[in-house]
Design an enzyme around this catalytic site. Sequence first.
Site, PDB file in Angstrom:
ATOM      1  N   THR A   1      -5.486  -9.223 -11.214  1.00  0.00           N
ATOM      2  CA  THR A   1      -4.794 -10.508 -11.234  1.00  0.00           C
ATOM      3  C   THR A   1      -5.770 -11.666 -11.194  1.00  0.00           C
ATOM      4  O   THR A   1      -5.467 -12.759 -11.685  1.00  0.00           O
ATOM      5  CB  THR A   1      -3.809 -10.589 -10.052  1.00  0.00           C
ATOM      6  OG1 THR A   1      -2.991  -9.420 -10.043  1.00  0.00           O
ATOM      7  CG2 THR A   1      -2.910 -11.812 -10.146  1.00  0.00           C
TER       8      THR A   1
ATOM      9  N   TYR B   1      -8.362   2.083  -6.154  1.00  0.00           N
ATOM     10  CA  TYR B   1      -7.399   1.361  -6.993  1.00  0.00           C
ATOM     11  C   TYR B   1      -7.151   2.192  -8.250  1.00  0.00           C
ATOM     12  O   TYR B   1      -8.015   2.307  -9.110  1.00  0.00           O
ATOM     13  CB  TYR B   1      -7.964  -0.021  -7.340  1.00  0.00           C
ATOM     14  CG  TYR B   1      -7.124  -0.903  -8.228  1.00  0.00           C
ATOM     15  CD1 TYR B   1      -5.761  -0.678  -8.434  1.00  0.00           C
ATOM     16  CD2 TYR B   1      -7.697  -2.005  -8.850  1.00  0.00           C
ATOM     17  CE1 TYR B   1      -5.009  -1.510  -9.245  1.00  0.00           C
ATOM     18  CE2 TYR B   1      -6.949  -2.845  -9.660  1.00  0.00           C
ATOM     19  CZ  TYR B   1      -5.611  -2.604  -9.859  1.00  0.00           C
ATOM     20  OH  TYR B   1      -4.868  -3.426 -10.667  1.00  0.00           O
TER      21      TYR B   1
ATOM     22  N   LYS C   1      -4.663   1.606  -3.517  1.00  0.00           N
ATOM     23  CA  LYS C   1      -3.680   0.777  -4.204  1.00  0.00           C
ATOM     24  C   LYS C   1      -3.147   1.627  -5.347  1.00  0.00           C
ATOM     25  O   LYS C   1      -3.846   1.899  -6.318  1.00  0.00           O
ATOM     26  CB  LYS C   1      -4.322  -0.511  -4.736  1.00  0.00           C
ATOM     27  CG  LYS C   1      -3.344  -1.387  -5.516  1.00  0.00           C
ATOM     28  CD  LYS C   1      -4.046  -2.605  -6.119  1.00  0.00           C
ATOM     29  CE  LYS C   1      -3.071  -3.405  -6.981  1.00  0.00           C
ATOM     30  NZ  LYS C   1      -3.720  -4.534  -7.685  1.00  0.00           N
TER      31      LYS C   1
ATOM     32  N   VAL D   1       0.062  -4.484  -2.488  1.00  0.00           N
ATOM     33  CA  VAL D   1      -0.899  -5.439  -3.036  1.00  0.00           C
ATOM     34  C   VAL D   1      -0.128  -6.183  -4.111  1.00  0.00           C
ATOM     35  O   VAL D   1       0.146  -5.651  -5.180  1.00  0.00           O
ATOM     36  CB  VAL D   1      -2.148  -4.746  -3.604  1.00  0.00           C
ATOM     37  CG1 VAL D   1      -3.131  -5.793  -4.139  1.00  0.00           C
ATOM     38  CG2 VAL D   1      -2.823  -3.896  -2.529  1.00  0.00           C
TER      39      VAL D   1
END
EC number: 4.3.3.7
Length: 295
Positions: free
Chosen positions: A47, A136, A164, A206
């Site tokens: 992001t 992640y 995540k 998240v």
Amino acid sequence: MGDFGRVLTAMITPFKADGSVNYDVAAELAAHLVSNGTDTLVVCGTTGESPTLSWDEEYQLFVEVLQSVAGKAKVIAGCGSNCTKEAIAATQKAAKIGVHGSLQVVPYYNKPPQAGLEMHFQAIAQACPDLPLLLYNIPGRTGQNLQPETVARLAKVNNIVGIKESTGNIDQASEIRRLTPKEFQIYSGDDYMTLPLLAIGAKGVVSVASHLVGNQLQQMIQAFSAGKIEVATDIHLQLFPLFKALFLTSNPIPVKKALKLRGWEVGSTRPPLCEEADSEVSQKLEVVLKELSLI
């Protein structure tokens, strides 16, 4: 080691009109997010447009955000790379300035086998033994899936504290939960999956939506934890259109648009990301924001 709370915000990176990083707005936004439901800021993840940030820009963002929220929230530095040597160097540099953890994405493009992924993450963990690491897994972007069995082996490394999980696959998340100790933290990497994953033992999210509804996400998770399942479900269903609207096109294009509609001067995305020429995405996003009284 590494308690990051329930709502982690995958923070956007603001840019100026000339395309340079707007560190002042980044610091201001970080403080705002922490005042509105965010426990931990994840800086320079997907992001945050990490693929188009230089290492120097990322490092400076870590510095600015740490100063902005000092004593109020934790900061996780996105230091992942598809080059193990680069990931180690970036993580070591971030650790020296006092970040509270690091997000380590599955190496992208080169598609390592599971043994290579395990070696990659173990090497980073060993190079930074005092820094909590969050794996992640986002195969839709990286091209490779970190399998639950590999996660389970990595969970035995002392400073690999969680994951995540962004597969959108509840079977995979369930298998990770089954194979890992309860202290290993699972975070949903998708806002719409937060409530379902809480039901199988995830800790939180998240989030992208927390730029806009951080307090509501905290309320949903706390309600679930208190056994108020109907309350949690009501909040999830209320926010569900927003969760989907923020991914009508590639993240973070919609959330940056939403923030601008709320008065934040976050700039546009860096090429090759761009704002949609077609106004349909913007119109749909505006409808949802108005329905939730966010604009």
